[in-house]
Design a protein around this motif. Sequence first.
Motif, PDB file in Angstrom:
ATOM      1  N   ILE A  63      42.559 -15.029 -19.819  1.00 22.73           N
ATOM      2  CA  ILE A  63      41.245 -15.128 -19.163  1.00 22.73           C
ATOM      3  C   ILE A  63      41.186 -14.135 -17.996  1.00 22.73           C
ATOM      4  O   ILE A  63      40.226 -13.371 -17.839  1.00 22.73           O
ATOM      5  CB  ILE A  63      40.994 -16.570 -18.674  1.00 22.73           C
ATOM      6  CG1 ILE A  63      40.803 -17.515 -19.872  1.00 22.73           C
ATOM      7  CG2 ILE A  63      39.788 -16.638 -17.731  1.00 22.73           C
ATOM      8  CD1 ILE A  63      40.767 -18.989 -19.511  1.00 22.73           C
ATOM      9  N   GLU A  64      42.265 -14.148 -17.199  1.00 23.96           N
ATOM     10  CA  GLU A  64      42.313 -13.278 -16.017  1.00 23.96           C
ATOM     11  C   GLU A  64      42.289 -11.798 -16.416  1.00 23.96           C
ATOM     12  O   GLU A  64      41.502 -11.014 -15.882  1.00 23.96           O
ATOM     13  CB  GLU A  64      43.615 -13.590 -15.269  1.00 23.96           C
ATOM     14  CG  GLU A  64      43.651 -13.092 -13.851  1.00 23.96           C
ATOM     15  CD  GLU A  64      44.930 -13.581 -13.193  1.00 23.96           C
ATOM     16  OE1 GLU A  64      45.794 -12.727 -12.954  1.00 23.96           O
ATOM     17  OE2 GLU A  64      45.066 -14.813 -12.973  1.00 23.96           O
ATOM     18  N   GLN A  65      43.120 -11.423 -17.406  1.00 24.07           N
ATOM     19  CA  GLN A  65      43.190 -10.005 -17.808  1.00 24.07           C
ATOM     20  C   GLN A  65      41.888  -9.507 -18.436  1.00 24.07           C
ATOM     21  O   GLN A  65      41.597  -8.323 -18.436  1.00 24.07           O
ATOM     22  CB  GLN A  65      44.359  -9.788 -18.771  1.00 24.07           C
ATOM     23  CG  GLN A  65      45.708  -9.840 -18.054  1.00 24.07           C
ATOM     24  CD  GLN A  65      46.892  -9.816 -19.009  1.00 24.07           C
ATOM     25  OE1 GLN A  65      46.816  -9.267 -20.100  1.00 24.07           O
ATOM     26  NE2 GLN A  65      47.988 -10.429 -18.591  1.00 24.07           N
ATOM     27  N   ALA A  66      41.108 -10.449 -18.977  1.00 23.16           N
ATOM     28  CA  ALA A  66      39.816 -10.057 -19.562  1.00 23.16           C
ATOM     29  C   ALA A  66      38.736  -9.972 -18.488  1.00 23.16           C
ATOM     30  O   ALA A  66      37.593  -9.606 -18.780  1.00 23.16           O
ATOM     31  CB  ALA A  66      39.410 -11.063 -20.640  1.00 23.16           C
ATOM     32  N   GLY A  67      39.087 -10.318 -17.244  1.00 27.17           N
ATOM     33  CA  GLY A  67      38.126 -10.264 -16.141  1.00 27.17           C
ATOM     34  C   GLY A  67      37.108 -11.388 -16.196  1.00 27.17           C
ATOM     35  O   GLY A  67      35.981 -11.235 -15.704  1.00 27.17           O
ATOM     36  N   LEU A  68      37.489 -12.524 -16.787  1.00 27.96           N
ATOM     37  CA  LEU A  68      36.563 -13.658 -16.879  1.00 27.96           C
ATOM     38  C   LEU A  68      36.877 -14.687 -15.785  1.00 27.96           C
ATOM     39  O   LEU A  68      37.974 -14.724 -15.238  1.00 27.96           O
ATOM     40  CB  LEU A  68      36.662 -14.325 -18.255  1.00 27.96           C
ATOM     41  CG  LEU A  68      36.401 -13.423 -19.469  1.00 27.96           C
ATOM     42  CD1 LEU A  68      36.555 -14.222 -20.760  1.00 27.96           C
ATOM     43  CD2 LEU A  68      35.008 -12.799 -19.402  1.00 27.96           C
ATOM     44  N   GLU A  69      35.891 -15.526 -15.506  1.00 26.33           N
ATOM     45  CA  GLU A  69      36.026 -16.595 -14.506  1.00 26.33           C
ATOM     46  C   GLU A  69      36.389 -17.882 -15.233  1.00 26.33           C
ATOM     47  O   GLU A  69      35.603 -18.355 -16.069  1.00 26.33           O
ATOM     48  CB  GLU A  69      34.677 -16.819 -13.824  1.00 26.33           C
ATOM     49  CG  GLU A  69      34.364 -15.881 -12.704  1.00 26.33           C
ATOM     50  CD  GLU A  69      35.167 -16.224 -11.455  1.00 26.33           C
ATOM     51  OE1 GLU A  69      35.434 -17.423 -11.218  1.00 26.33           O
ATOM     52  OE2 GLU A  69      35.550 -15.281 -10.752  1.00 26.33           O
ATOM     53  N   PRO A  70      37.541 -18.496 -14.929  1.00 27.47           N
ATOM     54  CA  PRO A  70      37.937 -19.714 -15.661  1.00 27.47           C
ATOM     55  C   PRO A  70      36.869 -20.813 -15.637  1.00 27.47           C
ATOM     56  O   PRO A  70      36.742 -21.567 -16.594  1.00 27.47           O
ATOM     57  CB  PRO A  70      39.200 -20.171 -14.927  1.00 27.47           C
ATOM     58  CG  PRO A  70      39.688 -18.978 -14.200  1.00 27.47           C
ATOM     59  CD  PRO A  70      38.519 -18.088 -13.931  1.00 27.47           C
ATOM     60  N   THR A  71      36.071 -20.869 -14.565  1.00 27.21           N
ATOM     61  CA  THR A  71      35.082 -21.949 -14.470  1.00 27.21           C
ATOM     62  C   THR A  71      33.736 -21.582 -15.112  1.00 27.21           C
ATOM     63  O   THR A  71      32.839 -22.409 -15.173  1.00 27.21           O
ATOM     64  CB  THR A  71      34.825 -22.295 -12.987  1.00 27.21           C
ATOM     65  OG1 THR A  71      34.488 -21.078 -12.319  1.00 27.21           O
ATOM     66  CG2 THR A  71      36.041 -22.942 -12.350  1.00 27.21           C
ATOM     67  N   LYS A  72      33.620 -20.337 -15.576  1.00 26.53           N
ATOM     68  CA  LYS A  72      32.325 -19.915 -16.140  1.00 26.53           C
ATOM     69  C   LYS A  72      32.425 -19.501 -17.604  1.00 26.53           C
ATOM     70  O   LYS A  72      31.583 -18.750 -18.108  1.00 26.53           O
ATOM     71  CB  LYS A  72      31.762 -18.742 -15.319  1.00 26.53           C
ATOM     72  CG  LYS A  72      31.449 -19.121 -13.892  1.00 26.53           C
ATOM     73  CD  LYS A  72      30.722 -18.013 -13.197  1.00 26.53           C
ATOM     74  CE  LYS A  72      30.485 -18.387 -11.728  1.00 26.53           C
ATOM     75  NZ  LYS A  72      30.746 -17.286 -10.815  1.00 26.53           N
ATOM     76  N   LEU A  73      33.488 -19.961 -18.283  1.00 26.11           N
ATOM     77  CA  LEU A  73      33.710 -19.514 -19.670  1.00 26.11           C
ATOM     78  C   LEU A  73      32.531 -19.846 -20.577  1.00 26.11           C
ATOM     79  O   LEU A  73      32.192 -19.086 -21.475  1.00 26.11           O
ATOM     80  CB  LEU A  73      34.989 -20.146 -20.238  1.00 26.11           C
ATOM     81  CG  LEU A  73      36.307 -19.681 -19.609  1.00 26.11           C
ATOM     82  CD1 LEU A  73      37.486 -20.364 -20.295  1.00 26.11           C
ATOM     83  CD2 LEU A  73      36.447 -18.167 -19.689  1.00 26.11           C
ATOM     84  N   GLY A  74      31.905 -21.007 -20.323  1.00 25.19           N
ATOM     85  CA  GLY A  74      30.783 -21.443 -21.167  1.00 25.19           C
ATOM     86  C   GLY A  74      29.674 -20.407 -21.200  1.00 25.19           C
ATOM     87  O   GLY A  74      29.019 -20.207 -22.224  1.00 25.19           O
ATOM     88  N   ALA A  75      29.472 -19.714 -20.058  1.00 28.32           N
ATOM     89  CA  ALA A  75      28.411 -18.714 -19.990  1.00 28.32           C
ATOM     90  C   ALA A  75      28.917 -17.325 -20.378  1.00 28.32           C
ATOM     91  O   ALA A  75      28.156 -16.487 -20.855  1.00 28.32           O
ATOM     92  CB  ALA A  75      27.844 -18.669 -18.572  1.00 28.32           C
ATOM     93  N   GLN A  76      30.221 -17.097 -20.185  1.00 31.08           N
ATOM     94  CA  GLN A  76      30.745 -15.739 -20.404  1.00 31.08           C
ATOM     95  C   GLN A  76      31.222 -15.468 -21.832  1.00 31.08           C
ATOM     96  O   GLN A  76      31.461 -14.329 -22.196  1.00 31.08           O
ATOM     97  CB  GLN A  76      31.889 -15.471 -19.414  1.00 31.08           C
ATOM     98  CG  GLN A  76      31.409 -15.424 -17.963  1.00 31.08           C
ATOM     99  CD  GLN A  76      32.546 -15.157 -17.001  1.00 31.08           C
ATOM    100  OE1 GLN A  76      33.672 -15.584 -17.214  1.00 31.08           O
ATOM    101  NE2 GLN A  76      32.247 -14.452 -15.921  1.00 31.08           N
ATOM    102  N   LEU A  77      31.416 -16.532 -22.616  1.00 32.32           N
ATOM    103  CA  LEU A  77      31.891 -16.361 -23.995  1.00 32.32           C
ATOM    104  C   LEU A  77      30.830 -16.841 -24.977  1.00 32.32           C
ATOM    105  O   LEU A  77      29.972 -17.659 -24.635  1.00 32.32           O
ATOM    106  CB  LEU A  77      33.161 -17.201 -24.222  1.00 32.32           C
ATOM    107  CG  LEU A  77      34.436 -16.807 -23.469  1.00 32.32           C
ATOM    108  CD1 LEU A  77      35.469 -17.937 -23.570  1.00 32.32           C
ATOM    109  CD2 LEU A  77      35.024 -15.527 -24.045  1.00 32.32           C
ATOM    110  N   ASP A  78      30.916 -16.343 -26.232  1.00 33.81           N
ATOM    111  CA  ASP A  78      30.029 -16.834 -27.291  1.00 33.81           C
ATOM    112  C   ASP A  78      30.676 -17.952 -28.098  1.00 33.81           C
ATOM    113  O   ASP A  78      29.995 -18.796 -28.668  1.00 33.81           O
ATOM    114  CB  ASP A  78      29.654 -15.693 -28.247  1.00 33.81           C
ATOM    115  CG  ASP A  78      28.878 -14.607 -27.537  1.00 33.81           C
ATOM    116  OD1 ASP A  78      27.829 -14.942 -26.951  1.00 33.81           O
ATOM    117  OD2 ASP A  78      29.335 -13.452 -27.521  1.00 33.81           O
ATOM    118  N   ALA A  79      32.011 -17.892 -28.208  1.00 33.84           N
ATOM    119  CA  ALA A  79      32.694 -18.894 -29.040  1.00 33.84           C
ATOM    120  C   ALA A  79      34.184 -18.930 -28.701  1.00 33.84           C
ATOM    121  O   ALA A  79      34.720 -18.020 -28.070  1.00 33.84           O
ATOM    122  CB  ALA A  79      32.524 -18.553 -30.520  1.00 33.84           C
ATOM    123  N   LEU A  80      34.818 -20.008 -29.167  1.00 39.17           N
ATOM    124  CA  LEU A  80      36.277 -20.156 -29.098  1.00 39.17           C
ATOM    125  C   LEU A  80      36.803 -20.145 -30.530  1.00 39.17           C
ATOM    126  O   LEU A  80      36.076 -20.505 -31.464  1.00 39.17           O
ATOM    127  CB  LEU A  80      36.652 -21.483 -28.436  1.00 39.17           C
ATOM    128  CG  LEU A  80      36.144 -21.688 -27.010  1.00 39.17           C
ATOM    129  CD1 LEU A  80      36.303 -23.157 -26.611  1.00 39.17           C
ATOM    130  CD2 LEU A  80      36.919 -20.785 -26.042  1.00 39.17           C
TER     131      LEU A  80
END
Length: 348
Positions: A63-80
């Motif tokens: 998550i960190e290396q992709a530059g994403l916010e752990p608490t905002k994954l719902g908005a930053q990703l399309d799917a798991l």
Amino acid sequence: MARVLAIESSCDETACAVVDGLRVRSSVVASQIEVHAPFGGVVPELASRHHLDSLAPVIRAAIEQAGLEPTKLGAQLDALAVTDSPGLVGALLVGVQAARGLALATGLPLFGVHHMEGHLFSAFIADDSTASEPEPFAPHLALLVSGGHTELVEVHGLGRYELLGATRDDAAGEAFDKVAKLLGLSYPGGPIIDRLAAEGDPSAVAFPRAMLRSKDFDFSFAGLKTAVAVHLEREGQPRSRAELADLCASFQAAVVDVLVAKTCAARRARGCERVHVVGGVAANAGLRARFDDAAAREGFRLVTAPLRYCGDNAAMIAAAAAAHVAEGRAPRVVVQSSVALDEARATP
Ligand code: KG4
Ligand code: ZN
């Protein structure tokens, strides 16, 4: 282009990655090689336990290396996505349960990915946004060679896989690992034999090429392993590095001869113009060189997975899921220890 975070834990690598379609934003792999090496192979119970320990830090790093916010994954990703089959069931369940937890916390859809479909995508992913445009996904013929599988698959489209042939006993990678064990080498044996083979004479010992002339596209490697064991019983263990290198080169040549000949025969029979070689054993230098020769001789396009993505990783799983997301496939997860790639999509 779908942005997907995927988890892979089907065997002895704990992995998490984030992709934008085929572009890798992060790919973290924690290998358990040191855990299993003393046993000469993967111990399923130990694999599950180590996945449990490694998964949270591996996910956090991806998550960190992709530059994403752990608490905002719902908005930053399309799917798991998560590898749901095939693999060691205990190991798969660790990844699947973690992915379900993430899905619950983020509200994101969760896609189950067949591990071998992931390997198919390893030939398409790139770290660099300036990488040249990848080939279209289909049609192509794929040789999937790993520790658990040896399969020839004709890829007609996304989710449309025709199994042309498979091993009847040991997988190619398994043969490398078992022969390494017979020779007192460490685990995994593939890369060690590969390095030694480069110094040896492939014609030093005439090992059998099983099923080379059979009319089907199946493989068999158990007899080759037995032939190495019989040779060692008769001649004893190699007495020098040169003798060890000759044995490794002779064994590897037997595996490579059959893999290349059968793949080329399938390609000719099916009229495929593009051949992909993927999976852990696709990292083998001897195999890659022989496929290069065959492609030049027969005039087909050869694509080998980048070395970094031959072995198990989550970037290939995320990329496969991203393709399914883009096609509007419904998310589902079905954990099964063994299921062939051509059956996977037919499972309700
Ligand atoms: O795809 P992979 O990482 O895991 C499975 O899905 O099984 O493949 C692991 C296998 C092991 O058997 C390992 O010995 C083999 O790939 N391998 C190699 C090489 N690197 C890894 N075999 C031959 N030559 C190599 N350079
Ligand atoms: Zn694999």
